[in-house]
Scaffold this active site. Structure first.
Site, mmCIF file in Angstrom:
data_model
loop_
_atom_site.group_PDB
_atom_site.id
_atom_site.type_symbol
_atom_site.label_atom_id
_atom_site.label_comp_id
_atom_site.label_asym_id
_atom_site.label_seq_id
_atom_site.Cartn_x
_atom_site.Cartn_y
_atom_site.Cartn_z
ATOM 1 N N SER A 1 -33.030 92.765 74.209
ATOM 2 C CA SER A 1 -33.966 93.390 74.078
ATOM 3 C C SER A 1 -35.015 92.593 75.205
ATOM 4 O O SER A 1 -35.120 92.752 75.741
ATOM 5 C CB SER A 1 -34.189 93.195 72.657
ATOM 6 O OG SER A 1 -35.700 93.993 72.706
ATOM 7 N N ASP B 1 -39.871 97.965 77.398
ATOM 8 C CA ASP B 1 -39.375 96.772 76.849
ATOM 9 C C ASP B 1 -37.607 97.141 77.534
ATOM 10 O O ASP B 1 -37.595 97.854 78.187
ATOM 11 C CB ASP B 1 -38.990 95.616 75.755
ATOM 12 C CG ASP B 1 -37.857 96.288 75.048
ATOM 13 O OD1 ASP B 1 -37.299 97.752 74.752
ATOM 14 O OD2 ASP B 1 -37.735 96.320 73.672
ATOM 15 N N ASP C 1 -34.972 96.960 77.130
ATOM 16 C CA ASP C 1 -33.453 98.120 76.807
ATOM 17 C C ASP C 1 -34.195 99.220 75.892
ATOM 18 O O ASP C 1 -33.058 100.215 75.690
ATOM 19 C CB ASP C 1 -32.591 97.157 75.208
ATOM 20 C CG ASP C 1 -33.381 97.014 73.987
ATOM 21 O OD1 ASP C 1 -34.790 96.715 74.414
ATOM 22 O OD2 ASP C 1 -32.617 97.354 73.479
ATOM 23 N N ASP D 1 -36.077 100.095 73.498
ATOM 24 C CA ASP D 1 -35.896 100.826 72.478
ATOM 25 C C ASP D 1 -37.808 100.256 71.787
ATOM 26 O O ASP D 1 -38.573 101.013 70.589
ATOM 27 C CB ASP D 1 -35.279 100.679 71.465
ATOM 28 C CG ASP D 1 -35.582 98.654 71.441
ATOM 29 O OD1 ASP D 1 -36.053 97.867 72.155
ATOM 30 O OD2 ASP D 1 -34.821 97.780 71.072
#
Length: 606
Positions: A170, A322, A324, A326
């Site tokens: 993340s 961010d 990834d 999400d």
């Protein structure tokens, strides 16, 4: 080079001289003597010979936990408290072992979806996980380019998989990586599966593997990137409701996967004027051009240089995701004058704005009913609840931190009536296509909101101001206290116990009226009386102040070595019409709360 016996003796002497902790010694012995760790022995011996005790203590003082959604931490070539081939492999093998134990597993072909982001070694770890799942009899659906976490969640559902694995850490620093583990719902693992999988992971001795390229050639690993992309974008497009599209947008993927998800979504929705911020466009696990090399859209500082670009080009909105993709962060001008001052919008405020926008659009389209509901977590602003109520929409909010609880609530209540999910840490979701937060759809919603407000002669900040006048001024604060290593873990445990057994009696000048302990599931009033707490158990304590809507929560992070302190302040609508005065009053209240909390923490751990 010294032999194993000499190395263990040296490690024992390091413990005696306080250069190494006792737990680190026990894990170090296992990695030096057990067959499963043999590939790492030479490197460990070299570290001991060099006297690298601090590094050895860091990577061995504990076993890296399988936490909120999987295992996350710093990468290092070996160690029980590091992300490496062994700890990643244990995670995949433990997941496979547990699924193979399910009653229906022998009667069907099992499958797993796998994706990865731009971090260092993400592709390598994704291939490793695929090779392990294939060796355990699973078909693997592999997203063979950088892809977003919500696309992995969607792929699990779309391909009817038994599980999924996303390789990402993340918004953690470049040193970190992780695996997030998903169940057949497309959501991260929930009870009772979570503890059972943790047990299998922690007790994994043998890791089965096949060669990835051979599995790919044999069709046991199936590349499905384009197929999943097409279906994912079609699902997200359902929420590209009719309306204005005249918003000039700057988008930053913060060196992550965002461009692969957000840009197609916005283009398909009809947004023609979207600039990818050039300095953040390169996919890179080093995150070179963001402050501190941490690509966290929750951090206002990442927007500073983008705001300069936006003022020069006349942009209406900045959105960022961010690594990834999400989570969503954003900044907007205070008025419709793009050359004037800008400000970021925090996660709680974005959630309230999008709840208002989604509810208003769905009401306009006749999509709301008496069963409609939104979902938030316990540490997400109550402004969301009040906004939803103004549309006659129920808010489910007795949920712990982590979007997996929002996804679980969707399935428990029924996704047909789900309107919107939001959490304070910049996670948002609409629709039924996924069971994890989605930065791409959040970018779509925020872009549509920006365009709609622009057509009405309003800025995003002006709409937020109207909501605060209507529902009362809500202002939240978050304090993160890093507590690394074995000493930090001891401090965390001591601190949480103190908040439970001897909490402060007053915070910010207000008496503490009640203590909600989510571990013992009790509420203790100031007079000492107790009553049951209706919630799922968790390591969190909430302190309610003797003032409506003002409270405080403390919990250890499930993904990083830190304790998180959440502060919530509120003024009713009658006291919120003068926003400048209301903001100043609550800013002072937050400062007083933080001062008292830090003082209490210092007293406990000193």
């Amino acid at each position: 080079m010294m032999n194993v016996e000499q190395a263990i003796l040296a490690a024992e002497q390091a413990v005696a001289s306080s250069q190494l902790t006792a737990p680190a010694l026990e894990h170090l012995k296992s990695w030096l003597t057990e067959e499963r760790y043999q590939p790492y022995q030479a490197s460990i011996l070299q570290h001991i010979e060099q006297g690298a005790w601090q590094k050895l203590d860091d990577v061995f003082w504990t076993v890296i936990p399988f936490g909120t959604g999987g295992r996350r931490g710093r990468m290092y070539e070996f160690g029980s408290n590091a992300i490496n081939e062994r700890t990643i492999g244990e995670s995949a093998q433990g997941l496979a072992t547990y699924i193979l134990e399910q009653p229906d597993s022998p009667s069907k072909q099992l499958s797993c979806a796998i994706a990865y982001d731009t971090r260092h070694r993400s592709r390598e770890f994704a291939e490793l996980c695929a090779s392990i799942m294939v060796a355990n009899g699973f078909e693997v659906y592999f997203l063979d380019e950088y892809r977003a976490t919500p696309q992995l969640s969607f792929a699990v559902r779309f391909k009817h998989c038994d599980c999924g694995i996303m390789v990402t850490a993340s918004h953690n620093p470049p040193s970190d990586n992780a695996v997030k583990v998903y169940w057949s719902t497309g959501g991260q693992i929930l009870p009772p599966h979570d503890k059972a999988i943790i047990d299998r992971v922690m007790n994994t001795r043998e890791i089965k593997k096949v060669d990835f390229q051979q599995a790919l050639a044999a069709g046991q690993v199936k590349i499905c990137t384009q197929e999943v992309d097409k279906a994912f974008f079609a699902e997200v497009h359902h929420y590209a409701w009719p309306g204005p599209r005249d918003s000039k947008i700057i988008f930053s993927p913060l060196h992550g996967v965002g461009s692969f998800a957000v840009m197609p979504v916005l283009e398909q929705a009809g947004f023609k004027d979207v600039e990818v911020y050039a300095r953040h466009a390169e996919p890179s696990g080093d995150f070179p051009n963001v402050p501190g090399h941490v690509s966290n859209p929750e951090n206002p500082a990442i927007f500073d240089e983008i705001i300069e670009r936006a003022q020069q080009t006349g942009a209406d909105l900045i959105i960022a995701t961010d690594p990834d993709c999400d989570r969503l962060g954003c900044a907007a001008p205070l008025t419709l004058d793009s050359s004037g001052p800008w400000a970021t919008i925090n996660g709680n405020q974005i959630g309230a704005l999008l709840t208002d926008f989604v509810c208003s659009k769905m009401q306009e389209l006749g999509m709301l009913s008496e069963r409609s509901y939104v979902v938030k977590t316990l540490v997400t602003t109550e402004l969301t609840r009040r906004v939803a109520a103004s549309y006659g929409v129920r808010c489910e909010g007795n949920l712990h931190v982590g979007f997996k609880w929002i996804a679980g609530t969707m399935d428990a209540i029924g996704p047909a009536d789900f309107v919107f999910g939001t959490e304070e840490s910049h996670g948002y979701l609409i629709g039924q296509y996924a069971r994890d937060k989605d930065g791409a759809v959040a970018c779509l919603l925020m872009s549509m909101l920006s365009a709609q407000l622009k057509s009405q002669g309003l800025s995003i900040h002006e709409r937020l101001a109207a909501l605060l006048r209507q529902h009362g001024y809500h202002q939240e604060g978050l304090v993160n206290v890093q507590m690394e290593g074995s000493e930090g873990m001891a401090h965390m445990q001591k601190l949480m116990q103190a908040f439970r057994s001897s909490p402060p009696q007053k915070l910010g000048g207000f008496p503490v009226a009640a203590v909600r302990d989510y571990k013992s599931l009790t509420v203790r009033a100031a007079d000492g009386s107790t009553q049951p707490l209706d919630a799922l158990p968790a390591d969190m304590v909430m302190l309610d102040l003797d003032l409506e809507g003002n409270y405080f929560a403390v919990r250890p992070s499930g993904t990083e070595p830190k304790v998180k302190f959440y502060m919530f302040t509120y003024l009713p609508p009658a006291e919120s019409q003068d926003l400048v005065a209301a903001k100043a009053k609550l800013a002072q209240r937050l400062a007083d709360l933080e001062r008292d909390i830090r003082s209490y923490v210092a007293g406990v751990i000193s």
